[in-house]
Design a protein around this motif. Sequence first.
Motif, PDB file in Angstrom:
ATOM      1  N   GLN A  25      -9.787  -0.890   8.833  1.00 28.42           N
ATOM      2  CA  GLN A  25      -8.689  -0.907   7.876  1.00 28.42           C
ATOM      3  C   GLN A  25      -8.486  -2.341   7.378  1.00 28.42           C
ATOM      4  O   GLN A  25      -8.300  -3.256   8.178  1.00 28.42           O
ATOM      5  N   ILE A  26      -8.517  -2.510   6.071  1.00 26.60           N
ATOM      6  CA  ILE A  26      -8.374  -3.829   5.467  1.00 26.60           C
ATOM      7  C   ILE A  26      -6.997  -3.937   4.824  1.00 26.60           C
ATOM      8  O   ILE A  26      -6.671  -3.142   3.928  1.00 26.60           O
ATOM      9  N   PRO A  27      -6.157  -4.873   5.256  1.00 24.55           N
ATOM     10  CA  PRO A  27      -4.855  -5.039   4.601  1.00 24.55           C
ATOM     11  C   PRO A  27      -5.047  -5.357   3.123  1.00 24.55           C
ATOM     12  O   PRO A  27      -5.906  -6.167   2.768  1.00 24.55           O
ATOM     13  N   ILE A  28      -4.270  -4.720   2.262  1.00 21.23           N
ATOM     14  CA  ILE A  28      -4.469  -4.947   0.832  1.00 21.23           C
ATOM     15  C   ILE A  28      -3.625  -6.102   0.304  1.00 21.23           C
ATOM     16  O   ILE A  28      -3.888  -6.580  -0.804  1.00 21.23           O
ATOM     17  N   TRP A  29      -2.643  -6.546   1.073  1.00 21.89           N
ATOM     18  CA  TRP A  29      -1.818  -7.689   0.660  1.00 21.89           C
ATOM     19  C   TRP A  29      -2.133  -8.866   1.571  1.00 21.89           C
ATOM     20  O   TRP A  29      -2.109  -8.725   2.796  1.00 21.89           O
ATOM     21  N   PRO A  30      -2.412 -10.057   1.022  1.00 23.31           N
ATOM     22  CA  PRO A  30      -2.801 -11.199   1.845  1.00 23.31           C
ATOM     23  C   PRO A  30      -1.646 -11.837   2.596  1.00 23.31           C
ATOM     24  O   PRO A  30      -1.847 -12.547   3.575  1.00 23.31           O
ATOM     25  N   GLY A  31      -0.432 -11.612   2.137  1.00 22.03           N
ATOM     26  CA  GLY A  31       0.739 -12.190   2.774  1.00 22.03           C
ATOM     27  C   GLY A  31       1.850 -11.173   2.856  1.00 22.03           C
ATOM     28  O   GLY A  31       1.649 -10.051   3.314  1.00 22.03           O
ATOM     29  N   ALA A  32       3.017 -11.581   2.401  1.00 22.44           N
ATOM     30  CA  ALA A  32       4.167 -10.683   2.439  1.00 22.44           C
ATOM     31  C   ALA A  32       3.936  -9.490   1.516  1.00 22.44           C
ATOM     32  O   ALA A  32       3.430  -9.630   0.405  1.00 22.44           O
ATOM     33  N   VAL A  33       4.320  -8.320   1.983  1.00 21.24           N
ATOM     34  CA  VAL A  33       4.203  -7.105   1.183  1.00 21.24           C
ATOM     35  C   VAL A  33       5.389  -7.035   0.236  1.00 21.24           C
ATOM     36  O   VAL A  33       6.532  -7.195   0.659  1.00 21.24           O
ATOM     37  N   PRO A  34       5.171  -6.826  -1.074  1.00 24.82           N
ATOM     38  CA  PRO A  34       6.306  -6.774  -2.003  1.00 24.82           C
ATOM     39  C   PRO A  34       7.188  -5.561  -1.731  1.00 24.82           C
ATOM     40  O   PRO A  34       6.728  -4.537  -1.239  1.00 24.82           O
ATOM     41  N   ASP A  35       8.465  -5.710  -2.063  1.00 25.69           N
ATOM     42  CA  ASP A  35       9.417  -4.593  -1.982  1.00 25.69           C
ATOM     43  C   ASP A  35       9.431  -3.939  -0.612  1.00 25.69           C
ATOM     44  O   ASP A  35       9.591  -2.728  -0.485  1.00 25.69           O
ATOM     45  N   ARG A  36       9.281  -4.737   0.412  1.00 26.63           N
ATOM     46  CA  ARG A  36       9.228  -4.151   1.754  1.00 26.63           C
ATOM     47  C   ARG A  36      10.614  -3.680   2.176  1.00 26.63           C
ATOM     48  O   ARG A  36      11.589  -4.418   2.113  1.00 26.63           O
ATOM     49  N   LEU A  37      10.703  -2.436   2.606  1.00 27.60           N
ATOM     50  CA  LEU A  37      11.963  -1.844   3.031  1.00 27.60           C
ATOM     51  C   LEU A  37      11.869  -1.418   4.490  1.00 27.60           C
ATOM     52  O   LEU A  37      10.791  -1.096   4.984  1.00 27.60           O
ATOM     53  N   PRO A  38      13.006  -1.399   5.188  1.00 27.38           N
ATOM     54  CA  PRO A  38      12.976  -0.940   6.585  1.00 27.38           C
ATOM     55  C   PRO A  38      12.644   0.546   6.666  1.00 27.38           C
ATOM     56  O   PRO A  38      13.011   1.324   5.793  1.00 27.38           O
ATOM     57  N   VAL A  39      11.922   0.922   7.692  1.00 30.68           N
ATOM     58  CA  VAL A  39      11.600   2.333   7.923  1.00 30.68           C
ATOM     59  C   VAL A  39      12.044   2.697   9.335  1.00 30.68           C
ATOM     60  O   VAL A  39      12.262   1.822  10.174  1.00 30.68           O
ATOM     61  N   PRO A  40      12.198   3.991   9.613  1.00 27.57           N
ATOM     62  CA  PRO A  40      12.714   4.406  10.921  1.00 27.57           C
ATOM     63  C   PRO A  40      11.671   4.322  12.026  1.00 27.57           C
ATOM     64  O   PRO A  40      11.068   5.315  12.414  1.00 27.57           O
ATOM     65  N   GLY A  41      11.437   3.114  12.526  1.00 29.32           N
ATOM     66  CA  GLY A  41      10.522   2.962  13.639  1.00 29.32           C
ATOM     67  C   GLY A  41       9.134   2.541  13.215  1.00 29.32           C
ATOM     68  O   GLY A  41       8.838   2.386  12.031  1.00 29.32           O
ATOM     69  N   PRO A  42       8.236   2.344  14.187  1.00 23.51           N
ATOM     70  CA  PRO A  42       6.875   1.883  13.900  1.00 23.51           C
ATOM     71  C   PRO A  42       6.028   2.979  13.276  1.00 23.51           C
ATOM     72  O   PRO A  42       6.344   4.166  13.346  1.00 23.51           O
ATOM     73  N   GLU A  43       4.919   2.542  12.673  1.00 21.73           N
ATOM     74  CA  GLU A  43       3.976   3.508  12.122  1.00 21.73           C
ATOM     75  C   GLU A  43       3.505   4.457  13.219  1.00 21.73           C
ATOM     76  O   GLU A  43       3.293   4.042  14.364  1.00 21.73           O
ATOM     77  N   LYS A  44       3.354   5.730  12.859  1.00 24.48           N
ATOM     78  CA  LYS A  44       2.896   6.688  13.862  1.00 24.48           C
ATOM     79  C   LYS A  44       2.008   7.744  13.231  1.00 24.48           C
ATOM     80  O   LYS A  44       2.058   7.997  12.025  1.00 24.48           O
ATOM     81  N   MET A  45       1.204   8.356  14.085  1.00 22.74           N
ATOM     82  CA  MET A  45       0.318   9.430  13.683  1.00 22.74           C
ATOM     83  C   MET A  45       0.735  10.699  14.414  1.00 22.74           C
ATOM     84  O   MET A  45       1.074  10.665  15.593  1.00 22.74           O
ATOM     85  N   THR A  46       0.718  11.821  13.690  1.00 21.84           N
ATOM     86  CA  THR A  46       1.097  13.096  14.281  1.00 21.84           C
ATOM     87  C   THR A  46       0.021  14.115  13.991  1.00 21.84           C
ATOM     88  O   THR A  46      -0.405  14.261  12.846  1.00 21.84           O
ATOM     89  N   VAL A  47      -0.427  14.818  15.021  1.00 19.89           N
ATOM     90  CA  VAL A  47      -1.431  15.860  14.867  1.00 19.89           C
ATOM     91  C   VAL A  47      -0.752  17.209  15.007  1.00 19.89           C
ATOM     92  O   VAL A  47      -0.037  17.465  15.983  1.00 19.89           O
ATOM     93  N   SER A  48      -0.958  18.079  14.033  1.00 19.78           N
ATOM     94  CA  SER A  48      -0.273  19.364  14.015  1.00 19.78           C
ATOM     95  C   SER A  48      -0.876  20.330  15.016  1.00 19.78           C
ATOM     96  O   SER A  48      -2.046  20.232  15.391  1.00 19.78           O
TER      97      SER A  48
END
Length: 310
Positions: A32-55
């Motif tokens: 996975q290659i980050p697409i932004w080299p520094g700060a991500v524009p328009d960054r907003l808080p989200v409810p918790g860390p990134e997660k993956m869910t398998v159905s």
Amino acid sequence: MKALFIVLCAMLATTSARANRETWQPAPGREQIPIWPGAVPDRLPVPGPEKMTVSTGLIAGRPATAVTNVTRPTMTVYPPRGKNTGAAVVVLPGGGFQILAIDLEGTEACDWLTANGITCVLLKYRVPGPPYDWHCDCRPHNYMVPTMALEDTQRTIGLVRHHAREWHIDPHRIGVMGFSAGGFLVAEASTLYKRRLYKPVDAADQESIRPDFAAAIYPGHLAKDGKLNPNVPVTRDTPPTFVLQAEDDHVDGVDQALVYYTALVKAGVPAELHVYAQGGHAFGLRRTKLPISSWPELMKTWLHGIGMVP
């Protein structure tokens, strides 16, 4: 699209605790290659860390994987297998701008593209993404521009073009393919490319962000009461477009495809529309007994017809 998010949430509700703790990673050998080299524009808080869910629910006999709480968008490059056609496609999974159907409408699309000699760039764009909020009915309406997701899409197209020589890609044969909400991003990328939504951050942002071709697969957010969403201003410069939808799509409705296709034709854009009687919504490229399952072969023929692949 609210209905789609409810359906996906119900499908993904019963999961293992282990699946909820892990973040999504591509297959071994892919990064996975980050697409932004520094700060991500328009960054907003989200409810918790990134997660993956398998159905535990199944689509065409298999579970599906969703990713949410994405604050650091990435792209994963899948080089073609066998002969390289020189074409590349940025793939945009759907999920109502709340989750990403990362395998059903992401890696599985890349498997098909790379098997046909096309470089696939899978974009894991930011979600949840305002103004789309399925937790209430308080959002302004269903047809606004998902700013963060489109910023990520525009940035990625420029990055792919910037790295075209390094990745053995023809810079004039870079397209986008999206599903559901990703299909809406396809339409936006195809019509809003003259207005970059973020301030340039490096040399990649000097590249054109206009796709050379586009594929909108059961798209949403494009039509209301038989009229085109004004946030996708189709013109004669909109790239050639492939559109697919099922007549029994009760999540977005077949009008999404019909209205967008009509606007493309009216503007003189080379466009191809396929509507099937059955198929529903969110079927991806998974094979079933329904005729709509053959749609990837139709797209392959279309790509050849517009000169994107030999």
